[in-house]
Design a protein around this motif. Structure first.
Motif, PDB file in Angstrom:
ATOM      1  N   THR A   1       0.809  -1.210   0.000  1.00 47.94           N
ATOM      2  CA  THR A   1       0.000   0.000   0.000  1.00 47.94           C
ATOM      3  C   THR A   1       0.850   1.270   0.000  1.00 47.94           C
ATOM      4  OG1 THR A   1      -0.156  -0.127   2.402  1.00 47.94           O
ATOM      5  CG2 THR A   1      -1.947  -1.112   1.132  1.00 47.94           C
ATOM      6  N   ASP A   2       1.922   1.303   0.782  1.00 47.57           N
ATOM      7  CA  ASP A   2       2.745   2.504   0.848  1.00 47.57           C
ATOM      8  C   ASP A   2       4.178   2.274   0.364  1.00 47.57           C
ATOM      9  OD1 ASP A   2       3.482   0.876   2.880  1.00 47.57           O
ATOM     10  OD2 ASP A   2       3.566   2.425   4.419  1.00 47.57           O
ATOM     11  N   THR A   3       4.412   1.203  -0.358  1.00 49.25           N
ATOM     12  CA  THR A   3       5.747   0.872  -0.851  1.00 49.25           C
ATOM     13  C   THR A   3       5.956   1.523  -2.212  1.00 49.25           C
ATOM     14  OG1 THR A   3       5.607  -1.255   0.262  1.00 49.25           O
ATOM     15  CG2 THR A   3       7.329  -1.006  -1.390  1.00 49.25           C
ATOM     16  N   PRO A   4       7.044   2.268  -2.381  1.00 52.90           N
ATOM     17  CA  PRO A   4       7.309   2.866  -3.697  1.00 52.90           C
ATOM     18  C   PRO A   4       7.564   1.789  -4.761  1.00 52.90           C
ATOM     19  CG  PRO A   4       8.795   3.752  -2.014  1.00 52.90           C
ATOM     20  CD  PRO A   4       8.033   2.642  -1.390  1.00 52.90           C
ATOM     21  N   LEU A   5       7.347   2.145  -5.990  1.00 56.32           N
ATOM     22  CA  LEU A   5       7.619   1.212  -7.089  1.00 56.32           C
ATOM     23  C   LEU A   5       9.096   0.859  -7.140  1.00 56.32           C
ATOM     24  CD1 LEU A   5       5.430   2.753  -9.920  1.00 56.32           C
ATOM     25  CD2 LEU A   5       4.979   0.699  -8.588  1.00 56.32           C
ATOM     26  N   ARG A   6       9.398  -0.300  -7.640  1.00 58.35           N
ATOM     27  CA  ARG A   6      10.762  -0.819  -7.790  1.00 58.35           C
ATOM     28  C   ARG A   6      11.436  -1.123  -6.450  1.00 58.35           C
ATOM     29  NH1 ARG A   6       9.737  -2.195 -12.609  1.00 58.35           N
ATOM     30  NH2 ARG A   6       9.659  -0.559 -14.159  1.00 58.35           N
ATOM     31  N   THR A   7      10.683  -1.264  -5.385  1.00 55.45           N
ATOM     32  CA  THR A   7      11.245  -1.644  -4.096  1.00 55.45           C
ATOM     33  C   THR A   7      11.329  -3.158  -4.041  1.00 55.45           C
ATOM     34  OG1 THR A   7      10.247   0.276  -3.053  1.00 55.45           O
ATOM     35  CG2 THR A   7      10.937  -1.509  -1.605  1.00 55.45           C
ATOM     36  N   ARG A   8      12.470  -3.662  -3.601  1.00 51.46           N
ATOM     37  CA  ARG A   8      12.637  -5.112  -3.476  1.00 51.46           C
ATOM     38  C   ARG A   8      11.863  -5.605  -2.266  1.00 51.46           C
ATOM     39  NH1 ARG A   8      17.119  -7.844  -5.866  1.00 51.46           N
ATOM     40  NH2 ARG A   8      17.119  -9.148  -4.020  1.00 51.46           N
ATOM     41  N   VAL A   9      11.047  -6.634  -2.475  1.00 45.72           N
ATOM     42  CA  VAL A   9      10.298  -7.244  -1.376  1.00 45.72           C
ATOM     43  C   VAL A   9      10.541  -8.748  -1.408  1.00 45.72           C
ATOM     44  CG1 VAL A   9       8.500  -5.483  -1.306  1.00 45.72           C
ATOM     45  CG2 VAL A   9       8.197  -7.472  -2.769  1.00 45.72           C
ATOM     46  N   VAL A  10      10.358  -9.381  -0.246  1.00 46.32           N
ATOM     47  CA  VAL A  10      10.462 -10.839  -0.204  1.00 46.32           C
ATOM     48  C   VAL A  10       9.212 -11.434  -0.831  1.00 46.32           C
ATOM     49  CG1 VAL A  10      11.971 -10.860   1.800  1.00 46.32           C
ATOM     50  CG2 VAL A  10       9.512 -10.932   2.114  1.00 46.32           C
ATOM     51  N   ASP A  11       9.291 -12.692  -1.203  1.00 44.96           N
ATOM     52  CA  ASP A  11       8.184 -13.350  -1.892  1.00 44.96           C
ATOM     53  C   ASP A  11       7.071 -13.684  -0.902  1.00 44.96           C
ATOM     54  OD1 ASP A  11       6.615 -14.660  -3.677  1.00 44.96           O
ATOM     55  OD2 ASP A  11       8.025 -16.275  -4.103  1.00 44.96           O
ATOM     56  N   PRO A  12       5.889 -13.087  -1.035  1.00 44.41           N
ATOM     57  CA  PRO A  12       4.808 -13.377  -0.088  1.00 44.41           C
ATOM     58  C   PRO A  12       4.214 -14.766  -0.271  1.00 44.41           C
ATOM     59  CG  PRO A  12       4.039 -11.865  -1.778  1.00 44.41           C
ATOM     60  CD  PRO A  12       5.513 -12.056  -1.998  1.00 44.41           C
ATOM     61  N   VAL A  13       4.353 -15.358  -1.442  1.00 40.39           N
ATOM     62  CA  VAL A  13       3.817 -16.702  -1.667  1.00 40.39           C
ATOM     63  C   VAL A  13       4.580 -17.725  -0.822  1.00 40.39           C
ATOM     64  CG1 VAL A  13       3.455 -18.499  -3.408  1.00 40.39           C
ATOM     65  CG2 VAL A  13       3.027 -16.111  -3.987  1.00 40.39           C
ATOM     66  N   VAL A  14       5.883 -17.561  -0.736  1.00 42.55           N
ATOM     67  CA  VAL A  14       6.689 -18.480   0.060  1.00 42.55           C
ATOM     68  C   VAL A  14       6.359 -18.323   1.544  1.00 42.55           C
ATOM     69  CG1 VAL A  14       9.046 -19.119   0.682  1.00 42.55           C
ATOM     70  CG2 VAL A  14       8.510 -18.523  -1.659  1.00 42.55           C
ATOM     71  N   GLN A  15       6.100 -17.106   1.983  1.00 40.24           N
ATOM     72  CA  GLN A  15       5.700 -16.893   3.375  1.00 40.24           C
ATOM     73  C   GLN A  15       4.358 -17.550   3.659  1.00 40.24           C
ATOM     74  OE1 GLN A  15       5.876 -12.698   4.179  1.00 40.24           O
ATOM     75  NE2 GLN A  15       8.104 -12.655   4.160  1.00 40.24           N
ATOM     76  N   ALA A  16       3.425 -17.464   2.725  1.00 38.43           N
ATOM     77  CA  ALA A  16       2.127 -18.119   2.896  1.00 38.43           C
ATOM     78  C   ALA A  16       2.280 -19.638   2.922  1.00 38.43           C
ATOM     79  CB  ALA A  16       1.179 -17.697   1.775  1.00 38.43           C
ATOM     80  N   LEU A  17       3.166 -20.167   2.094  1.00 33.74           N
ATOM     81  CA  LEU A  17       3.414 -21.607   2.102  1.00 33.74           C
ATOM     82  C   LEU A  17       4.035 -22.060   3.420  1.00 33.74           C
ATOM     83  CD1 LEU A  17       4.763 -22.253  -1.503  1.00 33.74           C
ATOM     84  CD2 LEU A  17       2.643 -23.109  -0.520  1.00 33.74           C
ATOM     85  N   ALA A  18       4.932 -21.249   3.968  1.00 31.72           N
ATOM     86  CA  ALA A  18       5.555 -21.594   5.258  1.00 31.72           C
ATOM     87  C   ALA A  18       4.505 -21.588   6.367  1.00 31.72           C
ATOM     88  CB  ALA A  18       6.681 -20.631   5.576  1.00 31.72           C
ATOM     89  N   LEU A  19       3.606 -20.611   6.347  1.00 32.50           N
ATOM     90  CA  LEU A  19       2.544 -20.572   7.345  1.00 32.50           C
ATOM     91  C   LEU A  19       1.611 -21.772   7.201  1.00 32.50           C
ATOM     92  CD1 LEU A  19       1.226 -19.032   9.643  1.00 32.50           C
ATOM     93  CD2 LEU A  19      -0.077 -17.755   7.943  1.00 32.50           C
ATOM     94  N   THR A  20       1.277 -22.130   5.979  1.00 26.87           N
ATOM     95  CA  THR A  20       0.454 -23.315   5.742  1.00 26.87           C
ATOM     96  C   THR A  20       1.172 -24.570   6.213  1.00 26.87           C
ATOM     97  OG1 THR A  20      -0.522 -22.230   3.827  1.00 26.87           O
ATOM     98  CG2 THR A  20      -0.790 -24.605   3.971  1.00 26.87           C
ATOM     99  N   ASP A  21       2.476 -24.624   6.004  1.00 27.87           N
ATOM    100  CA  ASP A  21       3.281 -25.761   6.449  1.00 27.87           C
ATOM    101  C   ASP A  21       3.257 -25.897   7.969  1.00 27.87           C
ATOM    102  OD1 ASP A  21       4.975 -27.927   6.321  1.00 27.87           O
ATOM    103  OD2 ASP A  21       6.768 -26.751   5.911  1.00 27.87           O
ATOM    104  N   VAL A  22       3.301 -24.779   8.671  1.00 33.24           N
ATOM    105  CA  VAL A  22       3.231 -24.801  10.133  1.00 33.24           C
ATOM    106  C   VAL A  22       1.894 -25.371  10.594  1.00 33.24           C
ATOM    107  CG1 VAL A  22       3.121 -23.336  12.187  1.00 33.24           C
ATOM    108  CG2 VAL A  22       4.885 -22.935  10.481  1.00 33.24           C
ATOM    109  N   VAL A  23       0.809 -24.924   9.971  1.00 34.36           N
ATOM    110  CA  VAL A  23      -0.528 -25.385  10.358  1.00 34.36           C
ATOM    111  C   VAL A  23      -0.698 -26.868  10.061  1.00 34.36           C
ATOM    112  CG1 VAL A  23      -2.984 -25.126   9.867  1.00 34.36           C
ATOM    113  CG2 VAL A  23      -1.552 -23.100  10.112  1.00 34.36           C
ATOM    114  N   VAL A  24      -0.272 -27.307   8.896  1.00 34.85           N
ATOM    115  CA  VAL A  24      -0.387 -28.725   8.546  1.00 34.85           C
ATOM    116  C   VAL A  24       0.491 -29.576   9.459  1.00 34.85           C
ATOM    117  CG1 VAL A  24       0.118 -30.411   6.728  1.00 34.85           C
ATOM    118  CG2 VAL A  24      -1.073 -28.310   6.164  1.00 34.85           C
TER     119      VAL A  24
END
Length: 114
Positions: A59-82
């Motif tokens: 929402t407030d991140t400027p364009l071209r800012t490097r971010v970590v992959d949110p899909v991998v974070q979601a997979l890790a959270l799903t892995d914890v729950v499973v």
């Protein structure tokens, strides 16, 4: 590319598998399975890591800012729950085996052999 987190994930996995193979107690084996499964958290977060990246809030991140992959974070959270669900289910099963047979030693459970 950093190799250390991959080695740590492999070491955690091997420690868990070694514990499962050498265990003479079902509760201990289930704990070791949880340890082996936790190596996937380290592996997933290592794959999604980027050097000098920020959290994936767009929402407030400027364009071209490097971010970590949110899909991998979601997979890790799903892995914890499973992982927690599988561990709880196996512990409940071990508890029922203990109630019915009086032991959790796999070698002593002769009534379960076919």
């Amino acid at each position: 590319m950093m190799v250390l987190p991959f080695l740590v994930a492999g070491w955690i996995f091997l420690v868990g598998v070694y514990g499962m193979v050498t265990s003479r107690n079902a509760i201990h084996a289930i704990g070791c399975l949880a340890v082996a499964q936790s190596s996937t958290y380290v592996l997933l977060l290592t794959v999604g890591y980027r050097r000098a990246a920020t959290a994936p809030y767009f929402t407030d991140t400027p364009l071209r800012t490097r971010v970590v992959d949110p899909v991998v974070q979601a997979l890790a959270l799903t892995d914890v729950v499973v992982g927690a669900t599988v561990t709880a289910s196996l512990l409940a099963l071990a508890l029922q085996v203990r109630k019915r047979h009086g032991t959790v030693d796999p070698d002593a459970l002769t009534g379960l052999r076919g």
